[in-house]
Design an enzyme around this catalytic site. Structure first.
Site, PDB file in Angstrom:
ATOM      1  N   TYR A  93      -6.321   6.762   3.881  1.00 35.02           N
ATOM      2  CA  TYR A  93      -6.470   5.722   2.856  1.00 35.02           C
ATOM      3  C   TYR A  93      -5.770   4.430   3.267  1.00 35.02           C
ATOM      4  O   TYR A  93      -6.371   3.351   3.272  1.00 35.02           O
ATOM      5  CB  TYR A  93      -5.934   6.170   1.475  1.00 35.02           C
ATOM      6  CG  TYR A  93      -5.724   4.964   0.602  1.00 35.02           C
ATOM      7  CD1 TYR A  93      -6.819   4.317   0.043  1.00 35.02           C
ATOM      8  CD2 TYR A  93      -4.465   4.377   0.453  1.00 35.02           C
ATOM      9  CE1 TYR A  93      -6.666   3.135  -0.676  1.00 35.02           C
ATOM     10  CE2 TYR A  93      -4.298   3.204  -0.245  1.00 35.02           C
ATOM     11  CZ  TYR A  93      -5.402   2.589  -0.809  1.00 35.02           C
ATOM     12  OH  TYR A  93      -5.256   1.420  -1.485  1.00 35.02           O
ATOM     13  N   GLU A 130       0.815  -1.215   0.000  1.00 36.80           N
ATOM     14  CA  GLU A 130       0.000   0.000   0.000  1.00 36.80           C
ATOM     15  C   GLU A 130       0.849   1.266   0.000  1.00 36.80           C
ATOM     16  O   GLU A 130       0.512   2.260  -0.644  1.00 36.80           O
ATOM     17  CB  GLU A 130      -0.967   0.000   1.189  1.00 36.80           C
ATOM     18  CG  GLU A 130      -2.094  -1.022   1.076  1.00 36.80           C
ATOM     19  CD  GLU A 130      -2.942  -0.834  -0.174  1.00 36.80           C
ATOM     20  OE1 GLU A 130      -2.996   0.293  -0.704  1.00 36.80           O
ATOM     21  OE2 GLU A 130      -3.553  -1.820  -0.623  1.00 36.80           O
ATOM     22  N   ASP A 183      -9.252   6.407  -2.232  1.00 36.20           N
ATOM     23  CA  ASP A 183      -8.137   6.949  -3.006  1.00 36.20           C
ATOM     24  C   ASP A 183      -8.698   7.646  -4.255  1.00 36.20           C
ATOM     25  O   ASP A 183      -9.899   7.838  -4.378  1.00 36.20           O
ATOM     26  CB  ASP A 183      -7.166   5.823  -3.387  1.00 36.20           C
ATOM     27  CG  ASP A 183      -7.774   4.892  -4.412  1.00 36.20           C
ATOM     28  OD1 ASP A 183      -9.026   4.862  -4.524  1.00 36.20           O
ATOM     29  OD2 ASP A 183      -7.025   4.203  -5.126  1.00 36.20           O
TER      30      ASP A 183
END
Length: 352
Positions: free
Chosen positions: A119, A36, A137
């Site tokens: 996020y 991520e 996002d």
DNA sequence: CAGCCGTGGTC
DNA sequence: TGACCAAGGCT
């Protein structure tokens, strides 16, 4: 919108069409966390080889917690946004020291980790732990702006809250991981920024923009300002088989990365002027400066116009955050784009 | 909030 | 070729 039907259509499509990506083959929260961070503002195809090498080099959270920063930055070299790497390691160290090495599973705790924003917190919580938390996002804002016909400017920070509330309302509690990833995958493969493939879309019957024929007008996004331009001289200072390198400051652009000595100059600075300014700064004699290359490097918010020089030196002592290195040692230092371009020019002349 | 923080691909 | 884009976060 029929919420249940939308969830089913999205999740079924994701199950059938999802790409086989390396980070989708693990359930390890640490490895999902790595992916991520790397994916922030970075394309999937770019991330894949970095992710594989990174996991090989730092397989566990403790491996990364104990890593030397220079080794870490070398692994990150070329990916950009280098503070991500340093923040990631700071976050990993916090988990090792304060959470017994277990990535926390609450939004409050995981959000307190360095480099983990709203996020990334939601992405790790939903994907690694199956917790129904929003992960909003750019993809999700684009997709939902169309499906829900939201006309707020997605370039404005406060707009994100609207989408977080929308996801909280419609997220699947049976499979929040597939729901969140499905929204992003849809944005990447179908609901693209330009020319969305609505005829292939698994949820087009739920899409308000498609019904109104407005899919090409959304999302609303104001434009970025144009970048500033700066002029530099970058100088490979040579003494026998070594080059002088300097480490950039601990914060700001390319923090802690290495470079050949850099001088902000006027356009078309002469070799003699370069020699003079560098001799002054380095408290020694720099001579025989010769321009060997010229290039432009574009960052996210500014542009460097660089003239690359090579020069000689005999009596320069490395100052603070400087080091004399051989060509072999140079390969171990983490460097960014502009220095890579300089190294290429030196290689073409057979200097390294 | 606005500005800072990289890189490579695409049209 | 310039502008925009790609799974954001920090200050």
């Amino acid at each position: 919108m029929e919420k249940k039907q939308f969830q089913n259509d999205l999740i079924s499509w994701f199950a059938a069409e999802k790409r086989d990506l390396p980070w989708r083959r693990t359930a390890d929260p640490y490895q999902i966390w790595i992916s991520e961070i790397m994916l922030q503002q970075t394309r999937v195809d770019t991330v894949i080889p970095y992710y594989k090498r990174f996991i090989e080099k730092f397989p566990t959270l403790n491996d990364l917690a104990q890593a030397d920063e220079q080794i870490l930055l070398k692994q990150w070299e070329g990916l950009g946004y280098y503070s991500r790497a340093r923040n990631l390691q700071a976050g990993v160290k916090e988990v090792a020291e304060n959470y017994g090495g277990i990535v926390p599973n609450s939004r409050k705790e995981i959000s307190s980790l360095k480099g983990v924003g709203p996020y990334t917190a939601g992405a790790v919580l939903s994907i690694a732990y199956g917790i129904p938390e929003h992960a909003v996002d750019g993809n999700v804002m684009r997709v939902l702006s169309r499906i829900l016909l939201i006309e707020e400017d997605i370039a404005k920070p406060k707009t994100r809250k609207i989408f977080e509330e929308a996801v909280t309302e419609i997220i699947s509690h049976e499979d929040p991981s597939s729901f969140n990833q499905g929204l992003m995958e849809l944005g990447a493969l179908i609901c693209t920024p330009t020319s969305p493939k609505c005829l292939l879309c698994p949820v087009r019957e739920h899409c308000a923009a498609f019904h109104e024929g407005k899919q090409n007008e959304l999302p609303i996004k104001t434009k970025a300002k144009k970048t500033k331009s700066l002029q530099y001289a970058m100088v490979a200072i040579r003494n026998e088989d070594k080059f002088l390198m300097e480490q950039r400051p601990e914060s700001g652009l390319l923090a802690n990365m290495w470079q050949f000595p850099l001088l902000e100059t006027a356009i078309d600075a002469l070799p003699l002027e370069i020699e003079e300014q560098l001799s002054e700064r380095l408290k020694g004699v720099v001579d025989k400066a010769e321009k060997i290359t010229s290039f432009k490097h574009v960052f996210s918010h500014l542009t460097w116009n660089v003239d690359g020089f090579i020069a000689d030196s005999k009596n320069i002592v490395a100052l603070d955050r400087m080091r004399w290195v051989t060509a072999e040692e140079l390969e171990l230092l983490p460097v960014a784009g502009p220095v890579q371009k300089m190294k290429t020019a030196l290689q073409q002349r057979g200097e390294v």
